[in-house]
Design a protein around this motif. Sequence first.
Motif, PDB file in Angstrom:
ATOM      1  N   VAL A  98       0.857  -1.189   0.000  1.00 22.60           N
ATOM      2  CA  VAL A  98       0.000   0.000   0.000  1.00 22.60           C
ATOM      3  C   VAL A  98       0.890   1.235   0.000  1.00 22.60           C
ATOM      4  O   VAL A  98       1.738   1.393   0.885  1.00 22.60           O
ATOM      5  CB  VAL A  98      -0.932   0.013   1.231  1.00 22.60           C
ATOM      6  CG1 VAL A  98      -1.787   1.283   1.226  1.00 22.60           C
ATOM      7  CG2 VAL A  98      -1.819  -1.228   1.242  1.00 22.60           C
ATOM      8  N   HIS A  99       0.711   2.084  -0.998  1.00 22.82           N
ATOM      9  CA  HIS A  99       1.486   3.314  -1.101  1.00 22.82           C
ATOM     10  C   HIS A  99       0.544   4.489  -0.903  1.00 22.82           C
ATOM     11  O   HIS A  99      -0.275   4.800  -1.773  1.00 22.82           O
ATOM     12  CB  HIS A  99       2.188   3.409  -2.458  1.00 22.82           C
ATOM     13  CG  HIS A  99       3.095   4.590  -2.577  1.00 22.82           C
ATOM     14  ND1 HIS A  99       3.327   5.249  -3.767  1.00 22.82           N
ATOM     15  CD2 HIS A  99       3.818   5.262  -1.641  1.00 22.82           C
ATOM     16  CE1 HIS A  99       4.162   6.251  -3.564  1.00 22.82           C
ATOM     17  NE2 HIS A  99       4.471   6.288  -2.281  1.00 22.82           N
ATOM     18  N   VAL A 100       0.662   5.120   0.258  1.00 22.16           N
ATOM     19  CA  VAL A 100      -0.195   6.272   0.549  1.00 22.16           C
ATOM     20  C   VAL A 100       0.138   7.408  -0.408  1.00 22.16           C
ATOM     21  O   VAL A 100      -0.739   8.026  -1.005  1.00 22.16           O
ATOM     22  CB  VAL A 100      -0.041   6.711   2.009  1.00 22.16           C
ATOM     23  CG1 VAL A 100      -0.896   7.945   2.290  1.00 22.16           C
ATOM     24  CG2 VAL A 100      -0.428   5.568   2.946  1.00 22.16           C
ATOM     25  N   GLY A 101       1.435   7.700  -0.574  1.00 19.79           N
ATOM     26  CA  GLY A 101       1.879   8.681  -1.558  1.00 19.79           C
ATOM     27  C   GLY A 101       1.674  10.113  -1.110  1.00 19.79           C
ATOM     28  O   GLY A 101       0.648  10.463  -0.527  1.00 19.79           O
ATOM     29  N   GLY A 102       2.686  10.933  -1.353  1.00 23.50           N
ATOM     30  CA  GLY A 102       2.562  12.370  -1.102  1.00 23.50           C
ATOM     31  C   GLY A 102       2.888  12.808   0.306  1.00 23.50           C
ATOM     32  O   GLY A 102       3.071  14.003   0.550  1.00 23.50           O
ATOM     33  N   GLU A 103       2.969  11.871   1.265  1.00 22.16           N
ATOM     34  CA  GLU A 103       3.208  12.287   2.649  1.00 22.16           C
ATOM     35  C   GLU A 103       4.610  12.837   2.853  1.00 22.16           C
ATOM     36  O   GLU A 103       4.843  13.649   3.739  1.00 22.16           O
ATOM     37  CB  GLU A 103       2.985  11.107   3.602  1.00 22.16           C
ATOM     38  CG  GLU A 103       1.528  10.740   3.789  1.00 22.16           C
ATOM     39  CD  GLU A 103       1.316   9.901   5.033  1.00 22.16           C
ATOM     40  OE1 GLU A 103       2.233   9.828   5.876  1.00 22.16           O
ATOM     41  OE2 GLU A 103       0.233   9.316   5.158  1.00 22.16           O
TER      42      GLU A 103
END
Length: 352
Positions: free
Chosen positions: A213-218
């Motif tokens: 799972v890649h939340v991305g942008g954090e």
Amino acid sequence: MHSLLAVVVSHGGATHLHQLLSALVAMNGCEAVLVENGTLAGRSVPAGVRVVEGHGNVGYGTAVNLAVNLAVRGAVTDGPAPDWLLVINSDVMIPRDTAEVLPKLLAWYPPSVDAVGFPFLAGDGSPGRSRGVLPTSRTNAFITLRGEAAAVARWPELRHPVGAFFAIRVPTFLRLGGFDPAYWMYYEETDLFARLYAAGGRLAWADDEWPVVHVGGETVGRSGLLHAELGRSAAVYARRHRATLGWSWPAVHAGQLVVLTARKLATGRIHDARRAAGILAGLAAGLARPTWEPAVHSRWHAAPAATRRRLGHLSPADAARIATPAVPAQRPRPVELELEPDPSVVYPLATG
């Protein structure tokens, strides 16, 4: 003995960092290393995690090189080096099933496979962006007209994993010289896989049953400076790979960004238009001024290129020092693990 070296790169930490590190520590045969480019600010990390900090904000690729260099030094004096390197962004989560299977999955791949990509899920469970296609004038022009997903399907031999999560054999990584410290952020994995192509390496893709799972942008947010940095990195890539890209690629990429800016403006997506325009400006400045590094004198306090080269240098000779004969692992029973990697998704990395 650790068969996996998992390197997590952080700048101040992401929401799920502790959860990620806990999953890695619990993984069979895995040594977890956190490379902190900022400061932990008193935050705790799970027991068993090795923390590397105090070197400054050297960026993503150089941070990974730092951890690999420490592991190689230890292998020379204390025993065998890990077989595989896991490159992991701090805003990734590894589901329990994937974490359980991952070491056995990597052990199953034959020695001819140099790197493995994994499917991504977004934070809401929808499919995420896990694959890119190597830049060429043709692929960039095609993406402008049809989109990246169509380009990935059109050129399977040019697919590569995005940098947030992938596995690569440690000897292969060393033979390639690791990540190029010329990149502070962005394009470092594109450059790495372009060099893997040129070396005749092979890439495999894990089955969709084993996603991360890649939340991305954090870790970067919506910083305009980082949009310019993305353009600057494209200019670095153009110089590094001019022999294969030719002189036309920067112009094609610039045209792509002009079209993207116009499209976003036409649909009222002002932030996206500014992002594309910022990348274009960074590309132009990076081409005109090869030594330009805007992030060095910014709130990101990026380490300059000379420092990154000094800290992140990896010698290809280290691959010979640690290499041991690879023995294919016994294939796990499908009924037990349900991991039947499809041979059709293992591609020779050759452009001819």
